[in-house]
Design an enzyme around this catalytic site. Sequence first.
Site, PDB file in Angstrom:
ATOM      1  N   ASP A 157     -10.303   5.758  -2.561  1.00 52.06           N
ATOM      2  CA  ASP A 157      -9.099   6.328  -1.958  1.00 52.06           C
ATOM      3  C   ASP A 157      -9.186   7.847  -1.999  1.00 52.06           C
ATOM      4  OD1 ASP A 157      -6.433   6.932  -1.173  1.00 52.06           O
ATOM      5  OD2 ASP A 157      -5.740   5.052  -2.053  1.00 52.06           O
ATOM      6  N   HIS A 182      -8.831  -3.977  -7.455  1.00 56.83           N
ATOM      7  CA  HIS A 182      -8.856  -2.522  -7.451  1.00 56.83           C
ATOM      8  C   HIS A 182      -9.183  -1.998  -8.854  1.00 56.83           C
ATOM      9  CE1 HIS A 182      -6.565  -3.531  -3.889  1.00 56.83           C
ATOM     10  NE2 HIS A 182      -6.474  -2.274  -3.511  1.00 56.83           N
ATOM     11  N   CYS A 211       0.864  -1.178   0.000  1.00 53.05           N
ATOM     12  CA  CYS A 211       0.000   0.000   0.000  1.00 53.05           C
ATOM     13  C   CYS A 211       0.902   1.229   0.000  1.00 53.05           C
ATOM     14  CB  CYS A 211      -0.922   0.015   1.213  1.00 53.05           C
ATOM     15  SG  CYS A 211      -1.992   1.477   1.301  1.00 53.05           S
ATOM     16  N   GLY A 233      -1.007   5.184  -3.907  1.00 49.81           N
ATOM     17  CA  GLY A 233       0.402   4.899  -4.155  1.00 49.81           C
ATOM     18  C   GLY A 233       0.605   3.746  -5.116  1.00 49.81           C
ATOM     19  N   THR A 234      -0.026   2.604  -4.815  1.00 52.75           N
ATOM     20  CA  THR A 234       0.073   1.486  -5.754  1.00 52.75           C
ATOM     21  C   THR A 234      -0.730   1.780  -7.012  1.00 52.75           C
ATOM     22  OG1 THR A 234      -1.778   0.283  -4.725  1.00 52.75           O
ATOM     23  CG2 THR A 234       0.441  -0.195  -3.894  1.00 52.75           C
TER      24      THR A 234
END
Length: 332
Positions: free
Chosen positions: A248, A222, A89, A253-254
């Site tokens: 989010d 996701h 993450c 970040g990912t």
Amino acid sequence: MRHRFFCIDAHACGNPVRVVVAGGPILPHLPIAERRGIFLRDHDWVRTALMFEPRGHDIMSGAILYPPHRDDCDIAALFIEVSGCLPMCGAGTIGLATVAIEEGLVTPRSPGLLAVETPAGRVDVAYRVTGGRVDSVRLMNVPSFLHSADVAVDVPGLGRVTVDIAYGGNFYAVVEPQTGWPGLDGMSASAIVARSRALRAALAPVCDPVHPEDDRIRGVHHVIWCDGPDAADCDGRDAVFYGEKAIDRSPGGTGTSARLAQLHGKGRLAIGETFRNKSLIGTIFEGRAESAVRIGGYAGILPAITGWARIIGHNTIIVDDDDPLRHGFQII
């Protein structure tokens, strides 16, 4: 029995990061990827108790800190959120690095550089401290790559949709504006959730990506909805969906790493180029394709993500065995 967890709460560019520094389950001293398997098998109630209501909420995320198994790492982390115990993450890493340094939880062997052992591999985090505060965090994420390009599926409410499947620490369905989906403008949060769930369900029987170097990392959980810039401060915008109804608050970040890998894989981002990615609330992660790598049979990149986090409180959370809602709940 009452289980107590001492947590330091923070947010990374708007996304919550609950860092568990004491009270987490005791796990064997194994690589953190193996400890993740044990945690999922025997202790997932800790995740649901801390992430779900009434102690958390639909977008809660966090990390549990452990001693590293790797000799080249300063700390290890399990990433927990409403959708599961993740391999990696990005926002969580920015948050935990800020917490670990500002609160004096770890002394990195190299000042200004924190090496984190994650289930997805080693992640190097460069940080800058000004006046005792970590004001910038730059993480070198795990190797990221475009897995599948131009995957077409029929999605209720959208019609025929073409997506790319990219990996940035988690697998993402990357959606760009096209016929049937003009972009983020005018798309409500409830529409993002509904269409993300429909898209993920449509993709499941069509595409089941597996990481070529770790078959424990698999499946598209996701979705990242991408759009063009709305101002000169960014190169693009996104909305990252995960879990059952979480969006989010940061650019992800990912998610940003997967976006960089997708752009590079399609010849639209060169090595050394940056991409400033803006979230729905206006916060920005700066991504950069640092170098080219190979992941199994895939050509990919090493992405760097720069952002910031702030500590917002210390929190002792109690999970009482007598509480009928001790392991949390969700209202879908």
